[in-house]
Design a protein around this motif. Structure first.
Motif: not given
Length: 226
Positions: A108-129
């Motif tokens: 249930g992490g995302a509804e489509d491929i764009l939301s999946y990839l967008g969440k991946q980048i945004d949340q990964m950036a938070d983790l790196y920070r």
């Protein structure tokens, strides 16, 4: 994480390398909540110390002081400062994988491929920070032979999770194309996140926008008719 040669090639035929690797592992695994909290405090303190003063000035005394424990208490879990840094790196890699895998559409992490990839980048950036001393840790990972096997396994797990998610959204896509896209996304995302977040690039916002454009292009390409 950056690609590395498997550690097995470094360790084979070199007994001293096996001993060196053993010294990087914790003395014992914390099973109780209090012990786990102590270990996490040690890892946070090590990251903060690296952020402030760099790896070269890191000492077990400094880590223990920042963690609010005695050096003896630290040695109950870690035999040396190298073991603390090794645990810090492997703990961070585990959190990276958990984040990626948690975004998988079957969970249930995302509804489509764009939301999946967008969440991946945004949340990964938070983790790196959120990881202090990440720039120094990444530099160390590429130069420490004992970490290469852990890095390779981490890369494989992350790529497999991303490939599985991409295939879920693009079931008709060629499997080799899916795995190639997953690998490419992992490589460019890590490199850009390191530059934009860990190294505080002056054009960080632009880099992150361009990263999303590249990742979206790789993902949506899989949706095109073969």
């Amino acid at each position: 994480m950056p690609r590395s040669k498997p550690a097995g090639a470094e360790v084979k035929g070199r007994p001293d390398a096996t001993v060196k690797l053993r010294r990087l592992h914790p003395r014992r695994t914390p099973n109780q909540a209090r012990s786990r909290d102590t270990v996490q405090a040690v890892l946070r303190a090590a990251g903060d110390a690296i952020e402030r003063d760099g790896l070269d000035r890191l000492t077990t005394r400094r880590i223990a002081a920042l963690a609010g424990i005695s050096v003896g208490a630290l040695y109950e879990y870690f035999p040396n400062k190298q073991a603390v840094v090794y645990a810090l790196v492997t703990d961070w890699m585990e959190r990276v994988f958990s984040l990626l895998d948690g975004l998988h559409p079957v969970r249930g992490g995302a509804e489509d491929i764009l939301s999946y990839l967008g969440k991946q980048i945004d949340q990964m950036a938070d983790l790196y920070r959120a990881q202090p001393g990440l720039g120094a840790l990444i530099t160390m990972v590429t130069s420490v032979a004992e970490l290469r096997d852990a890095v390779q396994k981490h890369d494989e797990r992350c790529e497999a999770s991303v490939a599985s998610a991409l295939q879920y959204f693009a079931p008709e896509a060629d499997a080799q194309d899916v795995h190639s896209a997953a690998r490419t996304i992992a490589i460019i995302a890590h490199e850009i996140l390191c530059e934009a977040v860990a190294r505080n690039a002056p054009d960080a916002d632009r880099l992150m926008r361009n990263l999303k454009i590249c990742v979206f292009a790789l993902g949506t390409r899989l949706l095109l008719p073969r």
